[in-house]
Enzyme design. Structure first.
Site, PDB file in Angstrom:
ATOM      1  N   SER A 166     -11.243   5.554   2.376  1.00  0.00           N
ATOM      2  CA  SER A 166     -12.754   5.410   2.023  1.00  0.00           C
ATOM      3  C   SER A 166     -13.623   7.071   2.092  1.00  0.00           C
ATOM      4  CB  SER A 166     -12.702   4.866   3.396  1.00  0.00           C
ATOM      5  OG  SER A 166     -14.462   4.450   4.083  1.00  0.00           O
TER       6      SER A 166
ATOM      7  N   TYR B   8     -11.798   6.147  12.615  1.00  0.00           N
ATOM      8  CA  TYR B   8     -11.220   5.748  10.814  1.00  0.00           C
ATOM      9  C   TYR B   8     -11.447   6.844  10.137  1.00  0.00           C
ATOM     10  CZ  TYR B   8     -11.547   2.199   6.836  1.00  0.00           C
ATOM     11  OH  TYR B   8     -11.702   1.445   5.782  1.00  0.00           O
TER      12      TYR B   8
HETATM   13  N1  LIG Z   1     -14.215  -3.171   2.321  1.00  0.00           N
HETATM   14  C1  LIG Z   1     -14.845  -2.157   2.389  1.00  0.00           C
HETATM   15  O1  LIG Z   1     -16.067  -1.114   2.052  1.00  0.00           O
HETATM   16  C2  LIG Z   1     -13.884  -0.799   2.643  1.00  0.00           C
HETATM   17  C3  LIG Z   1     -14.619   0.737   1.799  1.00  0.00           C
HETATM   18  C4  LIG Z   1     -13.573   1.427   2.309  1.00  0.00           C
HETATM   19  C5  LIG Z   1     -12.330   0.612   2.541  1.00  0.00           C
HETATM   20  N2  LIG Z   1     -11.688  -0.021   2.930  1.00  0.00           N
HETATM   21  C6  LIG Z   1     -10.135  -0.262   3.285  1.00  0.00           C
HETATM   22  O2  LIG Z   1      -9.602  -1.509   2.507  1.00  0.00           O
HETATM   23  C7  LIG Z   1      -8.372  -1.900   3.174  1.00  0.00           C
HETATM   24  C8  LIG Z   1      -8.893  -3.419   3.231  1.00  0.00           C
HETATM   25  O3  LIG Z   1     -10.141  -3.461   3.907  1.00  0.00           O
HETATM   26  P1  LIG Z   1     -10.535  -4.879   3.773  1.00  0.00           P
HETATM   27  O4  LIG Z   1     -11.535  -4.323   3.269  1.00  0.00           O
HETATM   28  O5  LIG Z   1      -9.763  -5.674   2.638  1.00  0.00           O
HETATM   29  O6  LIG Z   1     -10.791  -5.889   5.152  1.00  0.00           O
HETATM   30  P2  LIG Z   1      -9.930  -6.748   5.489  1.00  0.00           P
HETATM   31  O7  LIG Z   1      -9.882  -6.923   6.917  1.00  0.00           O
HETATM   32  O8  LIG Z   1     -10.025  -8.340   4.196  1.00  0.00           O
HETATM   33  O9  LIG Z   1      -8.256  -7.179   5.102  1.00  0.00           O
HETATM   34  C9  LIG Z   1      -6.905  -5.875   5.908  1.00  0.00           C
HETATM   35  C10 LIG Z   1      -6.165  -6.126   5.686  1.00  0.00           C
HETATM   36  O10 LIG Z   1      -5.459  -5.944   6.353  1.00  0.00           O
HETATM   37  C11 LIG Z   1      -4.475  -6.214   7.531  1.00  0.00           C
HETATM   38  N3  LIG Z   1      -4.292  -5.711   8.487  1.00  0.00           N
HETATM   39  C12 LIG Z   1      -4.680  -5.106   9.326  1.00  0.00           C
HETATM   40  N4  LIG Z   1      -3.942  -4.919  10.245  1.00  0.00           N
HETATM   41  C13 LIG Z   1      -3.072  -4.828  10.084  1.00  0.00           C
HETATM   42  C14 LIG Z   1      -1.147  -3.759  10.110  1.00  0.00           C
HETATM   43  N5  LIG Z   1      -1.198  -3.924  11.237  1.00  0.00           N
HETATM   44  N6  LIG Z   1      -0.357  -4.531   9.542  1.00  0.00           N
HETATM   45  C15 LIG Z   1       0.011  -5.139   8.083  1.00  0.00           C
HETATM   46  N7  LIG Z   1      -1.661  -5.571   7.510  1.00  0.00           N
HETATM   47  C16 LIG Z   1      -2.800  -5.382   8.389  1.00  0.00           C
HETATM   48  C17 LIG Z   1      -5.511  -8.177   7.913  1.00  0.00           C
HETATM   49  O11 LIG Z   1      -4.620  -8.789   8.536  1.00  0.00           O
HETATM   50  C18 LIG Z   1      -6.144  -7.584   6.633  1.00  0.00           C
HETATM   51  O12 LIG Z   1      -5.381  -9.410   6.282  1.00  0.00           O
HETATM   52  C19 LIG Z   1      -8.487  -0.979   4.386  1.00  0.00           C
HETATM   53  O13 LIG Z   1      -7.836  -0.168   3.832  1.00  0.00           O
HETATM   54  C20 LIG Z   1     -10.018   0.083   4.371  1.00  0.00           C
HETATM   55  O14 LIG Z   1     -10.019   0.601   5.278  1.00  0.00           O
HETATM   56  C21 LIG Z   1     -12.782  -1.028   3.170  1.00  0.00           C
END
Ligand SMILES: NC(=O)c1ccc[n+]([C@@H]2O[C@H](COP(=O)([O-])OP(=O)(O)OC[C@H]3O[C@@H](n4cnc5c(N)ncnc54)[C@H](O)[C@@H]3O)[C@@H](O)[C@H]2O)c1
Length: 279
Positions: free
Chosen positions: A141, A154
């Site tokens: 991130s 985080y």
């Molecule tokens: N959306 C953004 O702007 C953004 C930016 C930077 C990084 N990220 C990273 O992208 C990744 C995906 O996030 P997203 O934005 O798609 O969010 P999201 O909440 O839509 O998806 C995250 C998924 O991870 C699953 N999850 C959570 N805890 C878990 C566990 N203990 N075991 C297995 N699965 C688990 C959830 O059930 C969910 O399906 C994350 O690592 C997040 O930190 C997102």
């Protein structure tokens, strides 16, 4: 099957929602077979059912070593091998000022966001090393490199992923295994809907909210990250390892509310004049 990932087999952690779900759809469209490993077992099963015979799911908590091992084993048993591990599951986790941090929340954040990625790398390596090939991608991130974007736990976990990724890339290169990271910024997902609006299901409203103020009023979408992952795991990226691909629409180029990008400082020549005056 045609497509640039035809015949490849992937595990996507956190594949039931957001960036993970978008990447599952993209990898399937590119010809791969995919195991969705997500703690939301029902949502993972639903997406797998919609995605056809080249997709399976398994309820997985990425902080549990037996769970991660089982997800990798399902890929090998169900589709014959593992070519791609997308270690993407993550939570925003512990929130609040450092002096009031609840350590149970901090530990949970690190368990999912860092230990979970470590376990995914460990068990992917277990089955990739004997085959002498494979690609591992982890989701970091902008919070890893810019303060104030994420909470402390985080940010630390996402920075930890970068060190872990480079360390494992160095070890696995002699086995023909590439290890990289993607750095998404402000992408529409349940996580950002929860963060911005306090409602994880408010996807269309967070799409509008993230569009406001973004260049060309265009939010980041899971498909943007999926396209980067599709490239990084493809043979077109055969010489790319230890790399962090930033996919953030320029978020980390701005660095927040910089005084240098605004007002009088935006006037051409202003820095030259200030330099001459030695102010
Ligand atoms: N959306 C953004 O702007 C953004 C930016 C930077 C990084 N990220 C990273 O992208 C990744 C995906 O996030 P997203 O934005 O798609 O969010 P999201 O909440 O839509 O998806 C995250 C998924 O991870 C699953 N999850 C959570 N805890 C878990 C566990 N203990 N075991 C297995 N699965 C688990 C959830 O059930 C969910 O399906 C994350 O690592 C997040 O930190 C997102």
């Amino acid at each position: 099957m045609t497509g640039r990932l035809a015949g490849k087999v992937a595990v996507v952690t956190g594949g039931a929602s957001g960036i993970g779900a978008g990447t599952v759809r993209r990898l399937i469209a590119d010809g791969a077979s995919v195991v969705i490993a997500d703690v939301q077992g029902d949502a993972a099963a639903k997406l797998a059912a919609e995605s056809g015979a080249r997709c399976r799911s398994i309820a997985t908590d990425v902080s549990s070593e037996p769970d991660v091992a089982a997800a990798v084993d399902l890929a090998v048993a169900g589709f014959g091998r593992l070519d791609v591990m997308f270690a993407n599951a993550g939570i925003f986790g512990a929130y609040g000022p450092i002096e009031k941090a609840r350590m149970a929340d901090v530990d949970l954040t690190w368990a999912v966001d860092l230990r979970g990625v470590f376990l995914a790398m460990k068990h992917a390596a277990r089955v990739m090393i004997p085959r002498g090939s494979g690609v591992i991608i982890a989701t970091t991130s902008p919070a890893a490199v810019v303060g104030g974007i994420g909470n402390h736990a985080y940010s630390a976990a996402k920075a930890g992923i970068l060190g872990l990724m480079r360390s494992v890339a160095a070890e696995l290169r002699e086995h023909g295994i590439r290890v990289n990271a993607v750095m998404p910024g402000a992408v529409v997902s349940a996580m950002t809907a929860d963060l911005v609006l306090g409602e994880a299901s408010a996807i269309s409203r967070v799409t509008e909210a993230l569009a406001k103020g973004a260049p060309r009023n265009r939010p980041g979408l899971p498909d943007d990250i999926a396209a980067a992952v599709s490239f990084l795991v493809s043979d077109d990226a055969a010489f790319i390892t230890g790399h962090t691909m930033v996919v953030d629409g320029g978020l980390t180029t701005i660095g927040g509310d910089s005084p240098f990008a605004k007002g009088k400082y935006a006037t051409p020549g202003a820095f030259l004049e200030a330099g001459r005056r030695r102010t």
